[in-house]
Scaffold this motif. Structure first.
Motif, PDB file in Angstrom:
ATOM      1  N   ASP A 124       6.499  -4.666   2.244  1.00 58.29           N
ATOM      2  CA  ASP A 124       7.989  -4.915   2.004  1.00 58.29           C
ATOM      3  C   ASP A 124       8.556  -3.477   1.577  1.00 58.29           C
ATOM      4  OD1 ASP A 124      10.420  -5.700   1.482  1.00 58.29           O
ATOM      5  OD2 ASP A 124      10.156  -7.134  -0.018  1.00 58.29           O
ATOM      6  N   PRO A 125       9.451  -2.856   2.273  1.00 58.58           N
ATOM      7  CA  PRO A 125      10.165  -1.583   1.795  1.00 58.58           C
ATOM      8  C   PRO A 125      10.845  -1.898   0.454  1.00 58.58           C
ATOM      9  CG  PRO A 125      10.772  -2.071   4.028  1.00 58.58           C
ATOM     10  CD  PRO A 125       9.980  -3.429   3.576  1.00 58.58           C
ATOM     11  N   ALA A 126      10.955  -3.186  -0.013  1.00 58.86           N
ATOM     12  CA  ALA A 126      11.703  -3.465  -1.152  1.00 58.86           C
ATOM     13  C   ALA A 126      10.670  -3.967  -2.032  1.00 58.86           C
ATOM     14  CB  ALA A 126      12.969  -4.203  -1.314  1.00 58.86           C
ATOM     15  N   SER A 127       9.350  -3.921  -1.766  1.00 62.15           N
ATOM     16  CA  SER A 127       8.529  -4.725  -2.800  1.00 62.15           C
ATOM     17  C   SER A 127       8.561  -4.099  -4.113  1.00 62.15           C
ATOM     18  CB  SER A 127       7.211  -4.006  -2.153  1.00 62.15           C
ATOM     19  OG  SER A 127       5.974  -4.447  -3.172  1.00 62.15           O
ATOM     20  N   LYS A 128       8.279  -5.025  -5.071  1.00 64.23           N
ATOM     21  CA  LYS A 128       8.228  -4.860  -6.536  1.00 64.23           C
ATOM     22  C   LYS A 128       6.866  -4.540  -7.131  1.00 64.23           C
ATOM     23  CE  LYS A 128      12.563  -7.376  -7.467  1.00 64.23           C
ATOM     24  NZ  LYS A 128      12.387  -8.163  -6.017  1.00 64.23           N
ATOM     25  N   LEU A 129       5.975  -4.595  -6.202  1.00 58.25           N
ATOM     26  CA  LEU A 129       4.607  -4.389  -6.657  1.00 58.25           C
ATOM     27  C   LEU A 129       3.617  -3.983  -5.621  1.00 58.25           C
ATOM     28  CD1 LEU A 129       2.552  -4.020  -8.961  1.00 58.25           C
ATOM     29  CD2 LEU A 129       2.163  -6.432  -9.107  1.00 58.25           C
ATOM     30  N   GLN A 130       2.976  -2.957  -5.657  1.00 56.62           N
ATOM     31  CA  GLN A 130       1.861  -2.805  -4.524  1.00 56.62           C
ATOM     32  C   GLN A 130       0.547  -2.723  -5.206  1.00 56.62           C
ATOM     33  OE1 GLN A 130       3.828  -3.454  -1.574  1.00 56.62           O
ATOM     34  NE2 GLN A 130       2.333  -2.174  -0.896  1.00 56.62           N
ATOM     35  N   PRO A 131      -0.315  -3.831  -5.578  1.00 55.94           N
ATOM     36  CA  PRO A 131      -1.425  -3.820  -6.284  1.00 55.94           C
ATOM     37  C   PRO A 131      -2.579  -3.037  -5.717  1.00 55.94           C
ATOM     38  CG  PRO A 131      -0.794  -6.110  -5.403  1.00 55.94           C
ATOM     39  CD  PRO A 131       0.302  -5.169  -5.171  1.00 55.94           C
ATOM     40  N   GLU A 132      -2.483  -2.900  -4.389  1.00 55.97           N
ATOM     41  CA  GLU A 132      -3.519  -2.095  -3.884  1.00 55.97           C
ATOM     42  C   GLU A 132      -2.939  -0.684  -3.311  1.00 55.97           C
ATOM     43  OE1 GLU A 132      -5.679  -4.683  -0.721  1.00 55.97           O
ATOM     44  OE2 GLU A 132      -5.319  -6.259  -1.733  1.00 55.97           O
ATOM     45  N   GLY A 133      -1.874  -0.382  -3.605  1.00 61.27           N
ATOM     46  CA  GLY A 133      -1.257   0.841  -3.391  1.00 61.27           C
ATOM     47  C   GLY A 133      -0.332   0.635  -2.119  1.00 61.27           C
ATOM     48  N   PRO A 134       0.095   1.791  -1.525  1.00 65.50           N
ATOM     49  CA  PRO A 134       1.016   1.841  -0.607  1.00 65.50           C
ATOM     50  C   PRO A 134       0.580   1.206   0.844  1.00 65.50           C
ATOM     51  CG  PRO A 134       1.287   3.789  -1.766  1.00 65.50           C
ATOM     52  CD  PRO A 134       0.120   3.115  -2.210  1.00 65.50           C
ATOM     53  N   ALA A 135      -0.756   1.532   0.954  1.00 69.87           N
ATOM     54  CA  ALA A 135      -1.363   1.102   2.280  1.00 69.87           C
ATOM     55  C   ALA A 135      -1.693  -0.512   2.147  1.00 69.87           C
ATOM     56  CB  ALA A 135      -2.636   1.722   2.467  1.00 69.87           C
ATOM     57  N   GLY A 136      -1.602  -1.138   1.238  1.00 73.67           N
ATOM     58  CA  GLY A 136      -1.802  -2.720   1.073  1.00 73.67           C
ATOM     59  C   GLY A 136      -0.702  -3.374   1.010  1.00 73.67           C
ATOM     60  N   PRO A 137      -0.860  -4.693   0.978  1.00 75.21           N
ATOM     61  CA  PRO A 137       0.189  -5.745   1.073  1.00 75.21           C
ATOM     62  C   PRO A 137       1.168  -5.573  -0.390  1.00 75.21           C
ATOM     63  CG  PRO A 137      -1.836  -6.856   0.492  1.00 75.21           C
ATOM     64  CD  PRO A 137      -2.332  -5.286   0.604  1.00 75.21           C
ATOM     65  N   SER A 138       2.066  -6.332  -0.264  1.00 78.18           N
ATOM     66  CA  SER A 138       3.066  -6.543  -1.374  1.00 78.18           C
ATOM     67  C   SER A 138       2.666  -7.504  -2.129  1.00 78.18           C
ATOM     68  CB  SER A 138       4.512  -6.461  -0.670  1.00 78.18           C
ATOM     69  OG  SER A 138       4.647  -5.500  -0.082  1.00 78.18           O
ATOM     70  N   VAL A 192       8.268   6.226 -11.734  1.00 76.36           N
ATOM     71  CA  VAL A 192       7.206   5.083 -11.763  1.00 76.36           C
ATOM     72  C   VAL A 192       7.013   4.589 -10.298  1.00 76.36           C
ATOM     73  CG1 VAL A 192       7.373   4.934 -14.331  1.00 76.36           C
ATOM     74  CG2 VAL A 192       8.695   3.240 -12.602  1.00 76.36           C
ATOM     75  N   ALA A 193       7.757   4.914  -9.163  1.00 75.98           N
ATOM     76  CA  ALA A 193       7.767   4.314  -8.230  1.00 75.98           C
ATOM     77  C   ALA A 193       6.410   4.341  -7.572  1.00 75.98           C
ATOM     78  CB  ALA A 193       8.823   4.707  -7.113  1.00 75.98           C
ATOM     79  N   ALA A 194       5.896   3.477  -6.698  1.00 81.93           N
ATOM     80  CA  ALA A 194       4.586   3.278  -6.355  1.00 81.93           C
ATOM     81  C   ALA A 194       4.267   4.554  -5.500  1.00 81.93           C
ATOM     82  CB  ALA A 194       4.110   1.840  -5.566  1.00 81.93           C
ATOM     83  N   PHE A 195       3.072   5.135  -5.678  1.00 80.33           N
ATOM     84  CA  PHE A 195       2.533   6.247  -5.038  1.00 80.33           C
ATOM     85  C   PHE A 195       1.405   6.131  -4.499  1.00 80.33           C
ATOM     86  CE2 PHE A 195       2.432   7.079  -9.608  1.00 80.33           C
ATOM     87  CZ  PHE A 195       1.201   7.342  -9.835  1.00 80.33           C
ATOM     88  N   PRO A 196       0.581   6.913  -3.756  1.00 75.23           N
ATOM     89  CA  PRO A 196      -0.817   6.602  -3.213  1.00 75.23           C
ATOM     90  C   PRO A 196      -1.614   7.190  -4.565  1.00 75.23           C
ATOM     91  CG  PRO A 196       0.579   8.161  -1.632  1.00 75.23           C
ATOM     92  CD  PRO A 196       1.346   7.928  -2.827  1.00 75.23           C
ATOM     93  N   GLY A 197      -2.990   6.576  -4.584  1.00 74.83           N
ATOM     94  CA  GLY A 197      -3.874   6.864  -5.519  1.00 74.83           C
ATOM     95  C   GLY A 197      -3.433   6.426  -7.101  1.00 74.83           C
ATOM     96  N   ASN A 207      16.551  11.359  -2.909  1.00 75.49           N
ATOM     97  CA  ASN A 207      16.657  12.419  -2.132  1.00 75.49           C
ATOM     98  C   ASN A 207      15.783  12.573  -1.198  1.00 75.49           C
ATOM     99  OD1 ASN A 207      14.432  14.410  -3.234  1.00 75.49           O
ATOM    100  ND2 ASN A 207      16.084  14.183  -5.131  1.00 75.49           N
ATOM    101  N   HIS A 208      14.430  12.044  -1.285  1.00 70.43           N
ATOM    102  CA  HIS A 208      13.364  12.135  -0.397  1.00 70.43           C
ATOM    103  C   HIS A 208      12.372  11.123  -0.907  1.00 70.43           C
ATOM    104  CE1 HIS A 208      11.191  14.159  -3.809  1.00 70.43           C
ATOM    105  NE2 HIS A 208      10.045  13.904  -3.022  1.00 70.43           N
ATOM    106  N   LEU A 209      11.481  11.006   0.262  1.00 70.43           N
ATOM    107  CA  LEU A 209      10.188  10.162   0.122  1.00 70.43           C
ATOM    108  C   LEU A 209       8.944  10.979   0.107  1.00 70.43           C
ATOM    109  CD1 LEU A 209      11.387   7.387   2.816  1.00 70.43           C
ATOM    110  CD2 LEU A 209      11.522   7.204   0.316  1.00 70.43           C
ATOM    111  N   GLY A 210       7.972  10.341  -0.447  1.00 70.76           N
ATOM    112  CA  GLY A 210       6.652  10.901  -0.638  1.00 70.76           C
ATOM    113  C   GLY A 210       6.176  11.298   0.779  1.00 70.76           C
ATOM    114  N   PRO A 211       5.208  12.030   1.043  1.00 71.56           N
ATOM    115  CA  PRO A 211       4.636  12.377   2.304  1.00 71.56           C
ATOM    116  C   PRO A 211       3.435  11.315   2.645  1.00 71.56           C
ATOM    117  CG  PRO A 211       3.417  13.532   0.517  1.00 71.56           C
ATOM    118  CD  PRO A 211       4.344  13.090  -0.027  1.00 71.56           C
ATOM    119  N   GLU A 212       3.186  10.440   2.138  1.00 67.88           N
ATOM    120  CA  GLU A 212       2.065   9.476   2.476  1.00 67.88           C
ATOM    121  C   GLU A 212       2.305   8.035   2.021  1.00 67.88           C
ATOM    122  OE1 GLU A 212      -2.628  10.133   2.316  1.00 67.88           O
ATOM    123  OE2 GLU A 212      -1.807   9.947   0.313  1.00 67.88           O
ATOM    124  N   GLY A 213       2.206   7.171   2.882  1.00 72.61           N
ATOM    125  CA  GLY A 213       2.270   5.559   2.595  1.00 72.61           C
ATOM    126  C   GLY A 213       3.748   5.217   2.693  1.00 72.61           C
TER     127      GLY A 213
END
Length: 603
Positions: A76-90, A152-157, A202-208
């Motif tokens: 979900d682009p508006a997910s409030k939690l990514q427990p397995e990181g950006p690559a996982g489910p919301s 604190v927005a979800a990032f890889p790793g 102003n931008h998004l991270g490069p991964e996920g």
């Protein structure tokens, strides 16, 4: 808090135990909701302009879910939690479940903010929101009135500065997640401290990143240092703007955040009739009316353009304050920073004097670094709309080896810089650890998962700097680089004199009628470059204060016609602060300024 009518469009919200779900996917032909990766996906209904909606009682808080967009699974682009990181489910989260106890909390005016910027992962050994909570009494004892938390927005790793976030609504799992952030904010308010959250629009991270897979969240019209700009004025931009405005309102309403620090707003490209920031400011003012609370928007901006600080009803962008890098640049060059790169525009003491009096150094004058006239006048703008610092995450972390001021310039100059910041007519900000003379670095680090991206980041960082023979640049991916940045609170007691010095200055800032008022109109600034002497003369009509900075390596005798009206009340070279001198109150020392020190005279 009054009842808020804020009700987001995007993501998952709960009403009467029903999950109301919305995804913006304008080009999709079919969208379904997959719950727990099992069961049959639920079909969503396409509304006008590409909104897909669903109401169901099957998606309960704590449940994992994903969208199936034309056969492809995405979070979900508006997910409030990514427990397995950006690559996982919301994971579905009901933020209304938290039991707040801060009903009597009243946010400070910006003029009362004494800000402490911190990075959740390196502020404590735990690297979590609960770890920050354990340090709140320490910060309160120091005199801090507001903590500023890096993104604190979800990032890889599990480790990142935070500016590589790819799920703007999701709180990083390794920090503790949404409820832990709510708990921290509640604890801060109970301790009498405001909370500022750093957000990136102003931008998004490069991964996920999944946003650009479902809609035109970015545009090729404008390049930025991080790739395409966020789409604030191109086709489809209405819902992009709404997405980020809802993000800001979520932090303020559901997390009780008191202020937002908006990262690099000069990189938000918007040439529409109403700038995104102005629309955001008006939305926040509307929220204030709904909640009865007061919120602040603080912009990081390097354009020296007063329009960012003007109200929206005067065709401004409505920001309540902005970071002022030029104060930092002038202060550092005065203390010996080589005038290279962007520092090349700063002459040292003369520009520091102007920064004290004007806020902007370049306020409509020629900039050789830019090769053009730059900036606007700041007449009439109160000092409470400028946030100043002698160091911050950018200015430390974007050095090759992440050295802090006390390492670069020594303790005496560090004390000078602290006094310049805390006794300025502006809002002071400290960077975590400087208050006790932390010597550990703050380096750039990340935990990207793709090998090619990691290598590209390594090469890119290394190419920014020159290294002496035999030197190796810190590896931003290595866990050791991250661990080296952890604050050494276990040794803070060894630096008690520096801590006591900061604490005394902060107390003076909060209790002295002149420094507490921080009235720009009551300040006259004089300097003598030949002596490296800077004098701040404050006169409120009822009280006078004279702050004398000696940036030279020789003691200076003051010879002023009215010096008999003053007595010395503070000397940064006092042995109690780790200096070499005697107490400022001793008459024979009162009007001699030791080398690399500041004395304060009171009338």
């Amino acid at each position: 808090m009054k009842g808020t009518t804020f009700s987001p469009t995007f993501g998952v919200k709960y009403k009467d135990k029903q999950a109301e779900i919305c995804l913006w996917a304008p080009d999709a032909n079919d969208v379904q909701l997959a719950i727990n990766e099992n069961g049959n996906p639920l079909s969503m209904t396409k509304q006008e302009r590409g909104l897909w909606t669903l109401s169901t009682d099957q998606l309960r808080p704590g449940t994992s879910y994903q969208f199936v967009v034309d056969g492809s699974l995405i979070a979900d682009p508006a997910s409030k939690l990514q427990p397995e990181g950006p690559a996982g489910p919301s994971q579905a989260v009901d933020l209304s479940e938290f039991s707040w106890t801060d009903g009597n909390w009243v946010n400070f005016d910006l003029s009362e903010y004494i800000i402490y910027e911190l990075h959740t992962g390196t502020f404590t050994d735990a690297g979590t929101f609960s770890g920050i909570e354990e340090r709140l009494d320490y910060l309160k004892d120091l005199g801090i009135t507001a903590i500023e938390i890096m993104p604190v927005a979800a990032f890889p790793g599990t480790r990142n500065w935070g500016y590589d976030g790819v799920f703007p609504f999701a709180v990083q799992e390794s920090y503790g997640g949404p409820q832990a952030l709510q708990h921290l904010v509640n604890a801060c308010h109970e301790k009498g401290m405001a909370v500022i959250l750093d957000v990136v629009y102003n931008h998004l991270g490069p991964e996920g990143n999944v946003l650009t897979t479902v809609g035109p969240y970015t545009t090729a019209k404008y390049p930025t240092p991080w790739g395409e700009a966020m789409n604030m004025d191109d086709a489809g931009s209405d819902y992009v703007r709404q997405y980020f405005i809802e993000n800001a309102l979520l932090w303020l309403s559901e997390y009780h955040i008191d202020a937002l620090r908006l990262d690099a707003v000069h990189a938000i490209r918007d040439f529409g009739p109403k700038h995104f920031l102005a629309e955001l400011a008006d939305a926040v003012r509307d929220l204030e009316q709904q909640t009865g609370k007061n919120y602040h928007l603080i912009a990081e901006c390097d354009l020296n353009d007063r329009r960012f600080l003007e109200s929206t009803d005067r065709a401004g962008y409505g920001m309540d304050a902005q970071w002022v890098d030029e104060f930092h640049h002038a202060l550092r060059v005065t203390c010996g920073e080589p005038a290279e790169g962007y520092y090349s525009d700063f002459s040292g003491l003369a520009h520091l004097a102007k920064a004290f009096s004007s806020g902007y150094v370049y306020d409509g004058i020629f900039s050789s670094h830019r090769d053009r006239t730059f900036g606007t006048k700041t007449t009439g703008i109160p000092g409470s709309q400028f946030v100043v610092f002698s160091q911050n995450h950018d200015q430390v972390g974007n050095r090759a080896f992440g050295e802090r001021s006390v390492v670069l310039y020594g303790a005496a100059k560090a004390r000078l810089m602290a006094a310049a910041t805390l006794l300025s007519p502006f809002v002071p900000l400290l960077f975590m650890g400087e208050e006790y003379g932390e010597t550990r670095p703050f380096l750039y680090f990340m935990d990207h998962q793709g090998a090619e991206l990691v290598e590209a980041v390594r090469k890119g960082r290394a190419s920014e700097f020159s290294f002496a023979e035999g030197q190796e640049p810190p590896d931003p991916k290595a866990e050791e680089t991250f661990l080296d940045c952890k604050l050494s609170f276990s040794t803070a007691a060894e630096h008690g004199k520096m801590f006591a010095y900061y604490k005394a200055l902060i107390s003076m800032r909060k209790t002295d009628p002149v420094f507490n008022a921080a009235d720009r109109s009551a300040l006259q600034v004089d300097h003598d470059e030949s002596k490296q002497l800077l004098i701040l003369d404050w006169n409120t009509g009822m009280h006078k204060r004279r702050v004398c900075f000696n940036f030279s390596d020789q003691p200076l005798k003051l010879d002023l016609p009215d010096q008999g009206e003053y007595s010395a009340v503070f000397n940064s070279d006092d042995q109690c602060w780790g200096g070499n001198g005697t107490a400022a109150a001793e008459p024979e020392q009162a009007f001699t300024i030791p080398s690399l020190s500041v004395i304060i005279l009171a009338n």
